[in-house]
Design a protein around this motif. Structure first.
Motif, PDB file in Angstrom:
ATOM      1  N   ASP A 151       0.831  -1.195   0.000  1.00 61.90           N
ATOM      2  CA  ASP A 151       0.000   0.000   0.000  1.00 61.90           C
ATOM      3  C   ASP A 151       0.867   1.246   0.000  1.00 61.90           C
ATOM      4  OD1 ASP A 151      -2.538  -1.239   0.158  1.00 61.90           O
ATOM      5  OD2 ASP A 151      -2.194  -1.626   2.287  1.00 61.90           O
ATOM      6  N   ALA A 152       2.073   1.076   0.573  1.00 61.10           N
ATOM      7  CA  ALA A 152       2.967   2.224   0.708  1.00 61.10           C
ATOM      8  C   ALA A 152       4.388   1.723   0.830  1.00 61.10           C
ATOM      9  CB  ALA A 152       2.578   3.039   1.935  1.00 61.10           C
ATOM     10  N   TRP A 153       5.328   2.601   0.516  1.00 59.53           N
ATOM     11  CA  TRP A 153       6.733   2.253   0.612  1.00 59.53           C
ATOM     12  C   TRP A 153       7.480   3.335   1.395  1.00 59.53           C
ATOM     13  CZ3 TRP A 153       3.819   1.849  -3.789  1.00 59.53           C
ATOM     14  CH2 TRP A 153       3.668   0.566  -4.351  1.00 59.53           C
ATOM     15  N   ALA A 154       8.553   2.934   2.058  1.00 63.12           N
ATOM     16  CA  ALA A 154       9.432   3.889   2.731  1.00 63.12           C
ATOM     17  C   ALA A 154      10.838   3.333   2.638  1.00 63.12           C
ATOM     18  CB  ALA A 154       9.008   4.070   4.183  1.00 63.12           C
ATOM     19  N   THR A 155      11.816   4.029   3.198  1.00 61.46           N
ATOM     20  CA  THR A 155      13.161   3.466   3.189  1.00 61.46           C
ATOM     21  C   THR A 155      13.171   2.261   4.123  1.00 61.46           C
ATOM     22  OG1 THR A 155      13.841   4.844   5.018  1.00 61.46           O
ATOM     23  CG2 THR A 155      14.205   5.723   2.805  1.00 61.46           C
ATOM     24  N   PRO A 156      14.051   1.275   3.866  1.00 56.67           N
ATOM     25  CA  PRO A 156      14.095   0.086   4.742  1.00 56.67           C
ATOM     26  C   PRO A 156      14.308   0.476   6.200  1.00 56.67           C
ATOM     27  CG  PRO A 156      15.349  -0.301   2.729  1.00 56.67           C
ATOM     28  CD  PRO A 156      14.935   1.131   2.695  1.00 56.67           C
ATOM     29  N   GLY A 157      15.166   1.471   6.442  1.00 61.02           N
ATOM     30  CA  GLY A 157      15.426   1.895   7.814  1.00 61.02           C
ATOM     31  C   GLY A 157      14.169   2.395   8.495  1.00 61.02           C
ATOM     32  N   GLN A 158      13.400   3.168   7.787  1.00 65.18           N
ATOM     33  CA  GLN A 158      12.161   3.714   8.330  1.00 65.18           C
ATOM     34  C   GLN A 158      11.198   2.592   8.699  1.00 65.18           C
ATOM     35  OE1 GLN A 158      10.880   7.190   8.823  1.00 65.18           O
ATOM     36  NE2 GLN A 158       9.672   5.725   9.997  1.00 65.18           N
ATOM     37  N   VAL A 159      11.136   1.572   7.832  1.00 61.48           N
ATOM     38  CA  VAL A 159      10.218   0.459   8.098  1.00 61.48           C
ATOM     39  C   VAL A 159      10.625  -0.251   9.389  1.00 61.48           C
ATOM     40  CG1 VAL A 159       9.453  -1.794   7.267  1.00 61.48           C
ATOM     41  CG2 VAL A 159       9.555   0.163   5.698  1.00 61.48           C
ATOM     42  N   ARG A 160      11.933  -0.506   9.517  1.00 58.68           N
ATOM     43  CA  ARG A 160      12.387  -1.187  10.736  1.00 58.68           C
ATOM     44  C   ARG A 160      12.090  -0.351  11.950  1.00 58.68           C
ATOM     45  NH1 ARG A 160      16.804  -2.286   7.424  1.00 58.68           N
ATOM     46  NH2 ARG A 160      16.541  -4.351   6.475  1.00 58.68           N
ATOM     47  N   ALA A 161      12.246   0.983  11.818  1.00 55.63           N
ATOM     48  CA  ALA A 161      12.030   1.865  12.953  1.00 55.63           C
ATOM     49  C   ALA A 161      10.577   1.865  13.384  1.00 55.63           C
ATOM     50  CB  ALA A 161      12.466   3.285  12.596  1.00 55.63           C
ATOM     51  N   LEU A 162       9.672   1.653  12.453  1.00 54.49           N
ATOM     52  CA  LEU A 162       8.245   1.705  12.773  1.00 54.49           C
ATOM     53  C   LEU A 162       7.739   0.411  13.401  1.00 54.49           C
ATOM     54  CD1 LEU A 162       6.617   3.475   9.704  1.00 54.49           C
ATOM     55  CD2 LEU A 162       6.489   4.224  12.079  1.00 54.49           C
ATOM     56  N   ALA A 163       8.521  -0.656  13.224  1.00 53.78           N
ATOM     57  CA  ALA A 163       8.034  -1.951  13.678  1.00 53.78           C
ATOM     58  C   ALA A 163       7.817  -1.930  15.181  1.00 53.78           C
ATOM     59  CB  ALA A 163       9.021  -3.036  13.300  1.00 53.78           C
ATOM     60  N   SER A 164       6.837  -2.685  15.609  1.00 52.65           N
ATOM     61  CA  SER A 164       6.559  -2.770  17.040  1.00 52.65           C
ATOM     62  C   SER A 164       6.149  -4.194  17.340  1.00 52.65           C
ATOM     63  CB  SER A 164       5.434  -1.791  17.397  1.00 52.65           C
ATOM     64  OG  SER A 164       4.253  -2.235  16.774  1.00 52.65           O
ATOM     65  N   LYS A 165       5.796  -4.429  18.546  1.00 50.91           N
ATOM     66  CA  LYS A 165       5.395  -5.780  18.916  1.00 50.91           C
ATOM     67  C   LYS A 165       4.114  -6.192  18.191  1.00 50.91           C
ATOM     68  CE  LYS A 165       5.677  -8.302  23.161  1.00 50.91           C
ATOM     69  NZ  LYS A 165       5.352  -8.116  24.572  1.00 50.91           N
ATOM     70  N   ASP A 166       3.211  -5.206  18.081  1.00 57.93           N
ATOM     71  CA  ASP A 166       1.943  -5.501  17.393  1.00 57.93           C
ATOM     72  C   ASP A 166       2.151  -5.769  15.916  1.00 57.93           C
ATOM     73  OD1 ASP A 166       0.386  -5.430  19.520  1.00 57.93           O
ATOM     74  OD2 ASP A 166      -0.393  -3.392  19.229  1.00 57.93           O
ATOM     75  N   SER A 167       3.037  -4.995  15.340  1.00 54.56           N
ATOM     76  CA  SER A 167       3.292  -5.193  13.912  1.00 54.56           C
ATOM     77  C   SER A 167       4.785  -5.385  13.697  1.00 54.56           C
ATOM     78  CB  SER A 167       2.757  -4.005  13.111  1.00 54.56           C
ATOM     79  OG  SER A 167       3.219  -2.796  13.662  1.00 54.56           O
ATOM     80  N   PRO A 168       5.233  -6.619  13.850  1.00 53.52           N
ATOM     81  CA  PRO A 168       6.651  -6.905  13.699  1.00 53.52           C
ATOM     82  C   PRO A 168       7.080  -6.824  12.240  1.00 53.52           C
ATOM     83  CG  PRO A 168       5.440  -8.927  13.978  1.00 53.52           C
ATOM     84  CD  PRO A 168       4.440  -7.821  14.109  1.00 53.52           C
ATOM     85  N   VAL A 169       8.392  -6.711  12.046  1.00 56.82           N
ATOM     86  CA  VAL A 169       8.906  -6.690  10.681  1.00 56.82           C
ATOM     87  C   VAL A 169       8.885  -8.101  10.102  1.00 56.82           C
ATOM     88  CG1 VAL A 169      10.988  -6.383   9.297  1.00 56.82           C
ATOM     89  CG2 VAL A 169      10.334  -4.652  10.965  1.00 56.82           C
ATOM     90  N   THR A 170       8.370  -8.220   8.903  1.00 58.46           N
ATOM     91  CA  THR A 170       8.503  -9.488   8.184  1.00 58.46           C
ATOM     92  C   THR A 170       9.305  -9.197   6.922  1.00 58.46           C
ATOM     93  OG1 THR A 170       6.448  -9.137   6.987  1.00 58.46           O
ATOM     94  CG2 THR A 170       6.303 -10.365   9.058  1.00 58.46           C
TER      95      THR A 170
END
Ligand SMILES: Nc1ncnc2c1ncn2[C@@H]1O[C@H](COP(=O)(O)OP(=O)(O)OP(=O)(O)O)[C@@H](O)[C@H]1O
Ligand SMILES: [Mg+2]
Lengths: 779, 230
Positions: free
Chosen positions: A173-192
């Motif tokens: 639905d959306a894209w960001a830099t890989p770093g940004q994605v990792r930074a946003l990850a949380s327990k509820d929405s882990p990085v896959t």
């Protein structure tokens, strides 16, 4: 000059082109309009022909989008899966998470071997704090520069929208830099980890399943979280296009046929009236071949100019339409396909040449004496009976004189009649097509007509990209309580509960989409092709394709299974429902114990504002876990709007080309009669009488053209639409078929007269202004 | 006697350079007069006739016909003027080929909006007068030149014009037919019809005209009030 041979021939051609300015202009403009219409129609047909496939192929779309658990499989191992036998290309792994319910993928740029994104607006995310949205958000309130904050965290810095990109396979639905994605990850929405694959064989569901098996076998068990097949995305994309493509084809064909007829009639008319001049040329020593070349060249010079302009005009006009189309279909082509720009003018040139060659050859063969005699000898016999008859009509003399004059030139009159009749056919057919198109649009998704919708839970169908944490929300809402609250709410006129679910039907392999209704669902009724909408338990309404697939008819019984319940339902109606390839059923919820209403569709009482009603109802049902949506007036389907504007554009073009055909004939006629008109004026015919003479000389043609054209257009619509419906695999309901009403038909009949009169207006003005003294000198 | 035509310093130029094709010219033609306009080819005879008929406008000066300043009239008013005041006869007849003789003659009357029956009666009367009644339902293409010119004269007279204009009316006819038409014009002049006749044919001018003028390069070079000789 080599084209024209001798210098004398060239001079004849140049003076022919220069002297007959109207004819030259008409040929040029008619060719221009016709070619422009054909370019538009042609490129739209190309663009809408399998738009998904085109976009998918261009982007090297991912056959399979897979999510892996990074805790269980290493990046190196994931990269290794790209070298599996059968995989032709791969991309990733990309870190993926969920941001405001959006699937957010971390990619450092839009380009890639697989899923090569099309940046539609703005730029790619370069640093933290930036986000690129899917092109499907282009029409949303979100714009470049908008800031999106994580829900429930108003203090977060938020992400700024910097661009919009299109992924035909909808990998995110959306894209960001890989770093940004990792930074946003949380327990509820882990990085896959997202991997994109292309396979050697991936054209069927079975092949995709095999490919998926290959992947899951290559990684530790449990590490492949989910996969998404491009076939599902393709399915939902193609479905929107399927119903409308036949309409576009119809317009394209109409445009091309019209162009051929008008252009050839204009050109053969132009050559046909030059006979006297041809006679003189031959008398002074031109060979038949030179005459033929001179006349073909006289037609070709303006035609070539018109064709060139038409290609330019067509491209200019097609681009915004194509952009809209691409938006709607999610395609990527923003320019006219190159071969349309080559084939259309080539074919046009061929037609023009043939159209000019036929009368030119006739002219070449004409005996010199005969040719010189044309227009010289006093006319006798022809059309004089018409003058006698018209002279008796109780109308002003100028009018009766005009009315009779077409009969002096039966051939030219027939050509003019043809032009008017075809213009009227085109207008009638196009108006009908547009109405039908709108009817198709408004017949889709009748449940959207509800004033207010209450979502009572359950998974609302999600066609979006594969989200890592899908199916998280399923709070336990009791639909019965919600239904009771709706019923109790003041202002409710009627309501029904509804759910969509997959069922199996005896005789059809695979699943069928069932829409089940609870309560009075009449307001959500589909347009019926035959039979009636469900009125109670034990009934089922199905689309045309369902009847064809199962070989059933109205009155037959089908067995529908949902979970543990199997019901025998009687088919009571054939509905106009093109969703899900026509493999769907509509039935009452009673008897299916496992089904619960996911939504309630509500009609409010007259005078009640849906927004106010929704606000009041929300106060009651929100605590129950449900949500309320007021309908802000149903938006027209984007594709229907695009098609409408194309229809209007093409109709205008066709009608103006028809008008030009008439203009051409009247100009020729007026020029030939300039001497007679001069005599009339010398005898005291006033300018107004002269105008009415010329206008009434085409009025009869207009009336006749209208009388022929309207029924023909009507019949064409009646014939073509069912054929189009058949191509799209559906019957059509009366609302789509019976789109004309009597006043509209009368107006269209008047269109014939309007075309004829408009075409005659200009020459009649000339005739009125022409200097009498000069006219009388022509002898 | 009042003047039917009055030209005061009227001139016509087709281009801005050089001398005008006609004039400046002062000329008065009285009611009942028969004026013959003669002169070499290109001397401006047709131009003069066109000015008087309101088919063309002078570039200078005034043209008054039947009491109206026609150089000041608009297109519509000129058309009205022509059909009510002027009858025209041309060298090449200018009949409408697709109308019968009777319809050709009636046409100017019908353009004025005259009642159908009245127009028909007037046409019958003229056909009788000119001896072409038996051709009433024939088409002009079948008639001889002399007969056609009779039809043209009948058409010119149908609205009882104040002024009959004829440009080389015998120019396309053989001697016998020319003689016929000449007799007709003499007849009309005797009946009091004011007449302007353009011709090279001095015999015709002498036969029909009460007065002859000669144009040379657009200028009046001769004006006789000769007595009509028969
Ligand atoms: N429409 C026009 N445009 C330009 N020049 C014109 C036009 N009509 C006439 N002329 C010129 O004006 C001059 C007078 O012409 P006009 O027709 O009056 O002559 P005419 O005396 O009638 O000659 P003819 O005896 O040959 O008929 C001529 O030199 C002619 O070339
Ligand atoms: Mg002359």
């Amino acid at each position: 000059m080599s084209l024209l041979g001798s210098g004398a021939l060239g001079r004849v051609v140049r003076s022919g082109v220069g002297r007959r300015r109207v004819q030259t202009t008409v040929i040029a403009v008619a060719c221009m309009m016709a070619v422009a219409a054909a370019v538009i129609a042609g490129s739209l047909i190309v663009a809408t022909n399998a738009p998904f496939d085109h976009a998918f192929a261009k982007q090297h779309g991912a056959h399979i989008t897979a999510q892996f658990d990074p805790a269980r499989v290493s990046t190196a191992a994931l990269k290794e899966t790209g070298r599996l036998d059968g995989v032709t290309a791969s991309a990733g792994p990309y870190p993926t998470t969920t941001f405001n319910e959006l699937t957010l993928v971390g990619r450092s740029g839009p380009h890639s071997d697989v899923d090569d994104l099309d940046l539609r607006a703005g730029r790619w995310a370069k640093k933290a704090g930036e986000i690129v949205l899917s092109a499907s958000f282009l029409n949303s309130p979100l714009k470049i520069g908008s800031v999106m904050k994580a829900s429930g965290d108003a203090d977060s810095p938020g992400l700024t929208v910097v661009g919009f990109a299109l992924s035909s396979a909808r990998t995110a639905d959306a894209w960001a830099t890989p770093g940004q994605v990792r930074a946003l990850a949380s327990k509820d929405s882990p990085v896959t980890s997202q991997m994109l694959y292309r396979f050697k064989s991936a054209s069927s569901k079975g092949q995709i399943a095999a490919d998926r098996k290959l992947l899951s076998a290559a990684v530790p068990s449990g590490s492949l979280l989910a996969t998404q097949s491009y076939l599902d995305t393709k399915h939902s994309a193609d479905r929107g296009a399927a119903a409308t493509i036949p309409f576009l084809v119809a317009f394209g064909v109409l445009g091309i046929v019209m162009s051929v007829i008008i252009v050839s009639s204009v050109i053969s008319g132009a050559v046909g009236t030059g006979l006297r001049r041809i006679g003189i040329l031959k008398a002074i020593g031109f060979t038949p071949r030179e005459v033929v070349r001179a006349y073909v060249a006289q037609a070709l010079i303006p035609a070539v100019a018109g064709i060139a302009l038409g290609v330019v005009l067509g491209n200019v006009l097609a681009v915004p339409l194509l952009a809209d189309t691409a938006q709607v279909y999610g395609g990527v082509s923003l320019s006219v396909t190159w071969w349309v720009d080559v084939v259309v003018p080539a074919v046009a040139l061929l037609i023009v040449t043939v159209a000019a060659l036929v009368p030119a050859l006739r002219a070449g063969r004409l005996r010199t004496v005969e040719a010189i005699a044309v227009g010289r000898a006093p006319r006798t016999g022809r059309g004089q009976w018409a003058h006698r008859t018209a002279g008796r009509l109780p109308l002003p003399r100028a009018v009766t004189y005009g009315l009779a004059s077409p009969f002096t030139h039966p051939v030219r009159t027939a050509a003019m009649l043809l032009a008017v009749a075809f213009g009227t056919v085109a207008a009638t057919f196009a108006v009908g097509l547009t109405s039908s198109l709108n009817a198709v649009g408004s017949a889709q998704d009748p449940q959207d007509r509800a004033d207010v919708t209450v979502v009572s839970g359950g998974a609302v169908q999600n066609r979006g990209p594969l989200s890592p944490g899908a199916a998280r929300r399923a709070p336990s809402v009791d639909p019965a309580k919600v239904g009771a609250a709706v019923k109790a709410q003041s202002g409710t006129a009627s309501y029904y509960g509804m759910t969509r679910t997959d069922v199996t039907v005896a005789g059809i392999s695979g699943s069928v989409e069932a829409t089940l209704y609870q309560g009075d669902s009449r307001s959500g009724s589909y347009e019926m092709i035959s039979g009636h909408w469900i009125t109670g338990a034990g009934q089922v309404v199905v689309p045309t394709r369902f009847l064809e697939r199962t070989g059933t008819r109205i009155g037959d019984t089908v067995r529908v299974t949902l979970g543990k319940d199997t019901e025998s339902l009687r088919i009571v109606g054939e509905a106009f429902d093109t969703d899900n390839d026509g493999l769907s059923v509509h039935a009452d919820m009673a008897g299916f114990a496992g089904a619960r209403p996911q939504v309630f569709q509500i009609q409010v009482k007259p005078g009640v504002s849906p927004a106010d009603y929704a606000a009041k109802l929300a106060a009651v049902v929100r605590p129950l876990g449900a949500d309320v949506l007021a309908d802000e007036g149903s938006q027209q389907d984007g594709m229907i709007l695009v098609l409408d504007s194309i229809a209007v554009l093409l109709t205008l073009m066709l009608v103006s080309v028809a008008g030009l055909g008439v203009l051409n004939s009247v100009v020729l006629d007026t020029r030939e009669r300039v001497h007679d008109l001069g005599v009339c004026k010398a005898l005291g015919m006033s300018p107004r009488q002269t105008v009415s003479l010329v206008l009434s000389s085409v009025a009869g043609i207009g009336v006749l053209g209208g009388l022929i054209g309207v029924p023909l257009g009507f019949a064409l619509h009646g014939y073509v639409l069912p054929v189009m419906g058949h191509a799209a695999g559906t019957g059509l309901p009366p609302s789509v078929l019976d789109v004309y009403d009597a006043p509209e038909l009368v107006l269209l009949g008047l269109a014939g007269i309007a075309i004829a009169l408009l075409g005659a207006l200009l020459p009649s003005g000339w005739a009125a202004r022409a200097r009498t003294a000069t006219a009388l000198r022509t002898e | 006697m009042t003047d039917v035509i009055e030209l005061a310093g009227a001139a016509k130029r087709y281009d801005n350079a050089g001398t005008p094709a006609l004039g400046p010219l002062d000329l008065a033609v009285a009611e009942g007069e028969a004026l013959a306009v003669t002169g070499p080819s290109g001397s401006g005879k047709s131009t003069l006739l066109n000015l008087v008929a309101g088919l063309d406008k002078p570039t200078e000066g005034a043209v008054t016909v039947a009491g109206e300043r026609i150089d000041r009239l608009g297109e519509h008013a000129l058309a009205r003027f022509r059909r009510e005041r002027i009858g025209m006869v041309f060298q090449f007849f200018n009949l409408l080929d697709d109308l019968t003789v009777a319809d050709n003659i009636r046409l100017p009357a019908q353009l004025t909006g005259a009642a159908r029956r009245k127009a028909a009666a007037r046409a019958d009367e003229l056909m009788e007068l000119l001896g072409i009644t038996r051709h009433a339902r024939a088409y002009p293409g079948r008639l001889s030149g002399g007969e056609r010119q009779r039809v043209a004269v009948a058409r010119a007279l149908v609205n009882r014009p104040a002024l009959l204009l004829a440009d080389e009316p015998t120019g396309a006819l053989d001697t016998a037919s020319g003689h016929d038409v000449r007799e007709l014009l003499v007849e009309l002049h005797r009946g009091g019809q004011t007449l302007v006749l353009v011709t090279h044919d001095m015999a015709l001018a002498r036969a029909c005209a009460s007065r002859t003028i000669q144009l040379v390069d657009g200028r009046l070079s001769l004006d006789t009030r000769a007595e009509a000789v028969r």
